[in-house]
Motif scaffolding. Structure first.
Motif, PDB file in Angstrom:
ATOM      1  N   ASP A  24       0.810  -1.218   0.000  1.00  0.00           N
ATOM      2  CA  ASP A  24       0.000   0.000   0.000  1.00  0.00           C
ATOM      3  C   ASP A  24       0.845   1.270   0.000  1.00  0.00           C
ATOM      4  N   ALA A  25       2.093   1.167  -0.351  1.00  0.00           N
ATOM      5  CA  ALA A  25       3.000   2.313  -0.234  1.00  0.00           C
ATOM      6  C   ALA A  25       2.803   3.322  -1.366  1.00  0.00           C
ATOM      7  N   ARG A  26       2.981   4.592  -1.013  1.00  0.00           N
ATOM      8  CA  ARG A  26       3.076   5.673  -1.991  1.00  0.00           C
ATOM      9  C   ARG A  26       4.445   6.294  -1.783  1.00  0.00           C
ATOM     10  N   VAL A  27       5.169   6.456  -2.842  1.00  0.00           N
ATOM     11  CA  VAL A  27       6.508   7.010  -2.733  1.00  0.00           C
ATOM     12  C   VAL A  27       6.512   8.385  -3.388  1.00  0.00           C
ATOM     13  N   TYR A  28       6.950   9.397  -2.640  1.00  0.00           N
ATOM     14  CA  TYR A  28       7.066  10.745  -3.156  1.00  0.00           C
ATOM     15  C   TYR A  28       8.542  11.090  -3.262  1.00  0.00           C
ATOM     16  N   GLU A  29       8.962  11.453  -4.442  1.00  0.00           N
ATOM     17  CA  GLU A  29      10.353  11.811  -4.658  1.00  0.00           C
ATOM     18  C   GLU A  29      10.571  13.238  -4.183  1.00  0.00           C
ATOM     19  N   TYR A  30      11.499  13.431  -3.250  1.00  0.00           N
ATOM     20  CA  TYR A  30      11.703  14.720  -2.590  1.00  0.00           C
ATOM     21  C   TYR A  30      12.013  15.853  -3.565  1.00  0.00           C
ATOM     22  N   GLY A  31      12.861  15.616  -4.530  1.00  0.00           N
ATOM     23  CA  GLY A  31      13.278  16.677  -5.455  1.00  0.00           C
ATOM     24  C   GLY A  31      12.109  17.308  -6.188  1.00  0.00           C
ATOM     25  N   ALA A  32      11.131  16.513  -6.601  1.00  0.00           N
ATOM     26  CA  ALA A  32       9.975  17.048  -7.322  1.00  0.00           C
ATOM     27  C   ALA A  32       9.120  17.905  -6.401  1.00  0.00           C
ATOM     28  N   ALA A  33       8.991  17.511  -5.143  1.00  0.00           N
ATOM     29  CA  ALA A  33       8.178  18.281  -4.199  1.00  0.00           C
ATOM     30  C   ALA A  33       8.919  19.533  -3.734  1.00  0.00           C
ATOM     31  N   ALA A  34      10.219  19.431  -3.555  1.00  0.00           N
ATOM     32  CA  ALA A  34      11.004  20.560  -3.036  1.00  0.00           C
ATOM     33  C   ALA A  34      11.372  21.558  -4.129  1.00  0.00           C
ATOM     34  N   ASN A  35      11.377  21.128  -5.366  1.00  0.00           N
ATOM     35  CA  ASN A  35      11.760  21.988  -6.479  1.00  0.00           C
ATOM     36  C   ASN A  35      10.677  21.980  -7.555  1.00  0.00           C
ATOM     37  N   PRO A  36       9.516  22.552  -7.251  1.00  0.00           N
ATOM     38  CA  PRO A  36       8.448  22.554  -8.260  1.00  0.00           C
ATOM     39  C   PRO A  36       8.823  23.434  -9.451  1.00  0.00           C
ATOM     40  N   ASP A  37       8.116  23.252 -10.550  1.00  0.00           N
ATOM     41  CA  ASP A  37       8.350  24.090 -11.727  1.00  0.00           C
ATOM     42  C   ASP A  37       7.933  25.517 -11.419  1.00  0.00           C
ATOM     43  N   LEU A  38       8.821  26.457 -11.596  1.00  0.00           N
ATOM     44  CA  LEU A  38       8.574  27.860 -11.273  1.00  0.00           C
ATOM     45  C   LEU A  38       9.090  28.756 -12.384  1.00  0.00           C
ATOM     46  N   LYS A  39       8.539  29.956 -12.406  1.00  0.00           N
ATOM     47  CA  LYS A  39       9.126  30.976 -13.276  1.00  0.00           C
ATOM     48  C   LYS A  39      10.499  31.302 -12.712  1.00  0.00           C
ATOM     49  N   PRO A  40      11.436  31.718 -13.538  1.00  0.00           N
ATOM     50  CA  PRO A  40      12.755  32.116 -13.017  1.00  0.00           C
ATOM     51  C   PRO A  40      12.614  33.307 -12.059  1.00  0.00           C
ATOM     52  N   ILE A  41      13.337  33.261 -10.966  1.00  0.00           N
ATOM     53  CA  ILE A  41      13.322  34.363 -10.006  1.00  0.00           C
ATOM     54  C   ILE A  41      14.371  35.377 -10.464  1.00  0.00           C
ATOM     55  N   PRO A  42      13.965  36.621 -10.676  1.00  0.00           N
ATOM     56  CA  PRO A  42      14.904  37.605 -11.224  1.00  0.00           C
ATOM     57  C   PRO A  42      15.943  38.038 -10.192  1.00  0.00           C
ATOM     58  N   ILE A  43      17.042  38.522 -10.695  1.00  0.00           N
ATOM     59  CA  ILE A  43      18.053  39.142  -9.834  1.00  0.00           C
ATOM     60  C   ILE A  43      17.685  40.616  -9.738  1.00  0.00           C
ATOM     61  N   LEU A  44      17.385  41.058  -8.527  1.00  0.00           N
ATOM     62  CA  LEU A  44      16.985  42.443  -8.305  1.00  0.00           C
ATOM     63  C   LEU A  44      17.931  43.098  -7.318  1.00  0.00           C
ATOM     64  N   VAL A  45      18.134  44.372  -7.462  1.00  0.00           N
ATOM     65  CA  VAL A  45      18.989  45.125  -6.547  1.00  0.00           C
ATOM     66  C   VAL A  45      18.100  45.963  -5.640  1.00  0.00           C
ATOM     67  N   HIS A  46      18.308  45.817  -4.349  1.00  0.00           N
ATOM     68  CA  HIS A  46      17.601  46.631  -3.358  1.00  0.00           C
ATOM     69  C   HIS A  46      18.652  47.550  -2.743  1.00  0.00           C
ATOM     70  N   PRO A  47      18.649  48.816  -3.130  1.00  0.00           N
ATOM     71  CA  PRO A  47      19.730  49.720  -2.726  1.00  0.00           C
ATOM     72  C   PRO A  47      19.805  49.923  -1.212  1.00  0.00           C
ATOM     73  N   PRO A  48      21.008  50.191  -0.703  1.00  0.00           N
ATOM     74  CA  PRO A  48      21.180  50.362   0.738  1.00  0.00           C
ATOM     75  C   PRO A  48      20.392  51.540   1.305  1.00  0.00           C
ATOM     76  N   GLU A  49      20.000  52.482   0.471  1.00  0.00           N
ATOM     77  CA  GLU A  49      19.220  53.623   0.966  1.00  0.00           C
ATOM     78  C   GLU A  49      17.923  53.156   1.636  1.00  0.00           C
ATOM     79  N   LEU A  50      17.412  51.997   1.253  1.00  0.00           N
ATOM     80  CA  LEU A  50      16.188  51.482   1.866  1.00  0.00           C
ATOM     81  C   LEU A  50      16.343  51.255   3.361  1.00  0.00           C
ATOM     82  N   HIS A  51      17.544  50.857   3.804  1.00  0.00           N
ATOM     83  CA  HIS A  51      17.741  50.642   5.236  1.00  0.00           C
ATOM     84  C   HIS A  51      18.623  51.719   5.877  1.00  0.00           C
ATOM     85  N   GLN A  52      19.187  52.619   5.075  1.00  0.00           N
ATOM     86  CA  GLN A  52      20.068  53.652   5.622  1.00  0.00           C
ATOM     87  C   GLN A  52      19.359  54.970   5.879  1.00  0.00           C
TER      88      GLN A  52
END
Length: 153
Positions: A24-52
């Motif tokens: 009765d076993a169900r096997v879930y492969e960790y990589g598929a659950a931990a790394n779902p298909d996603l849009k690429p996450i962009p590289i964004l710059v958050h300038p230091p002025e935001l916290h300075q």
């Protein structure tokens, strides 16, 4: 394989009862659950002025619209922000999360939580709180002259 189980009608030691766990076993492969298909996450710059510079404020890095996700986030499982607190001021933070982490960039102060108590902090400290059902309050006691406020990430 056999697994020791207790025979409810016996008052003696455990009895080995063979059991096929694969039937009765169900096997879930960790990589598929931990790394779902996603849009690429962009590289964004958050300038230091935001916290300075500027008032006591939370600067959230919400890119949920870009990621096509229906809740505020920086990635599917993270919401990153700068928290700026002017000297002698405080700010509340709330999160729908299993934990919250704060890295102190500059300044000294303390964080209050009804559930977890008071935690003092200074530059370089990392504060990690487990799930918190109520808001937590961050207080700035002192800040460097160059920034005029404490900054948490």
């Amino acid at each position: 394989d056999a697994t020791p189980t207790l025979d409810p009608s016996s008052t003696s030691s455990p009895v080995v009862v063979p059991k096929d766990y694969t039937k009765d076993a169900r096997v879930y492969e960790y990589g598929a659950a931990a790394n779902p298909d996603l849009k690429p996450i962009p590289i964004l710059v958050h300038p230091p002025e935001l916290h300075q510079k500027g008032p006591t404020k939370i600067h959230s890095f919400d890119i949920s619209d870009f990621l096509d996700i229906d809740y505020p986030c920086t990635s599917p499982n993270l919401m990153a922000s700068f928290v700026r607190i002017l000297e002698a001021e405080s700010i509340d933070t709330e999160a729908t999360a299993t934990s919250q982490a704060f890295y102190v960039i500059r300044g000294t102060g303390y964080t209050d939580s009804k559930e977890h108590g008071k935690m003092e902090w200074g530059p370089g400290d990392m504060i990690v709180l487990p799930i918190t059902n109520e808001s937590i309050t961050h207080h700035c006691i002192s800040a460097e002259e160059t920034g005029g406020g404490a900054s948490l990430l």
